[in-house]
Write an enzyme that holds these catalytic residues in place. Structure first.
Site, short mmCIF file in Angstrom:
data_model
loop_
_atom_site.label_atom_id
_atom_site.label_comp_id
_atom_site.label_asym_id
_atom_site.label_seq_id
_atom_site.Cartn_x
_atom_site.Cartn_y
_atom_site.Cartn_z
CB SER A 183 -26.48 0.38 -47.64
OG SER A 183 -25.80 1.37 -48.13
NE ARG B 136 -17.07 1.73 -62.83
CZ ARG B 136 -15.79 1.32 -63.06
NH1 ARG B 136 -14.89 1.80 -62.49
NH2 ARG B 136 -15.66 -0.03 -63.60
CG HIS C 28 -24.07 11.27 -53.81
ND1 HIS C 28 -24.24 9.69 -53.37
CD2 HIS C 28 -24.21 11.80 -53.07
CE1 HIS C 28 -24.64 9.74 -52.21
NE2 HIS C 28 -24.63 11.28 -51.86
#
Ligand code: OAD
Length: 230
Positions: free
Chosen positions: A171, A56, A104
């Site tokens: 979401s 990532r 996060h």
């Protein structure tokens, strides 16, 4: 200056080329989310988890902020802006945003697995056997499922004091991030930008839903808000 709090999720970085989590059927780059984003997953297979975040981090270096990230920076000349992001990328900072809270965690940081306050910069890979000064394995500075969210209180304060709230590309499924908007004062305008919005117009008091992508929806909203500020 009026205060704007912007809550962003994976959708704001989608048009930069970073996949969202839940649009790919619950798999994150081919992995079950719990396999790569939980302390249990890390205990079970630390090498796999470290490699996952190493990939990532490499991917992050190949992508750039998009027009939504840049448009949010323009707001800073007219409003006191705080961005509270669930994203672990640094695209808001690279675009030029000054106040970014990473709920996060951050891909470009790592921390000791024995002391969560021992946080270091991380540009390269973390390998199994890479230890902090106290001898604990280093791990990505990511808030995994089941772990505390240390910046939650600060984020809640920023949302509570906002005159305008903007929510982009999330979401609203992960708590406590999804409940932050509930700290907004009653009647504060809330704008929700997402091509598949997960809220309905009755969910919040003064809600405007903009069912567009971040790049389509944010620049015109920013122009409107700048016009309103003068
Ligand atoms: P999700 O993947 O759950 O949701 C992404 C949202 O972005 C969806 O509502 C999409 O409709 C929307 N979207 C897709 N493309 C978009 C675009 N071009 N512009 C705007 N919106 C777009 O991502 P999050 O809600 O951010 O946590 O996920 C929350 C957390 O779940 C993440 O921070 C991560 C994950 O597990 C950790 O890693 C701890």
């Amino acid at each position: 200056m009026k205060k704007i709090t912007v809550l962003t999720g994976a959708g704001v970085s989608a048009e930069s080329g970073i996949n969202t989590f839940r649009d790919a059927g619950g798999l994150w780059e081919g992995h079950e989310v719990m396999e790569v984003a939980s302390p249990q997953g890390f205990a079970k297979n630390p090498a796999l988890v470290l490699d996952f975040y190493n990939q990532r981090r490499k991917q992050l270096k190949k992508v750039s902020p998009n027009r939504a990230h840049f448009a949010l920076v323009e707001l800073e000349d007219h409003y006191d802006v705080t961005i509270i992001t669930q994203n672990v990328d640094d695209l808001h900072e690279r675009a030029g945003s000054s106040n970014v809270i990473h709920l996060h965690g951050e891909l470009l940081k790592m921390r000791s697995s024995g002391n969560e306050r021992s946080i270091l910069d991380c540009e390269g890979d973390i390998m199994l056997g890479d230890l902090c000064e106290q001898g604990y394995q280093l791990r990505p500075h990511i808030v995994w499922f089941g772990e505390a969210v240390p910046l939650l209180e600060k984020a809640a304060e920023k949302t509570q004091s906002a005159h305008i709230v903007i929510i982009i590309g999330t979401s609203m499924q992960v708590y406590p991030a999804a409940s932050l908007v509930d700290y907004a004062q009653k009647g504060v305008p809330v704008y929700f930008i997402d091509p598949k919005p997960s809220v309905s117009k009755y969910d919040y008091d003064n809600l405007t839903i903009i069912p567009k992508t971040a790049v389509q929806g944010i620049p015109p909203l920013v122009l409107d808000l700048i016009a309103q500020s003068s």
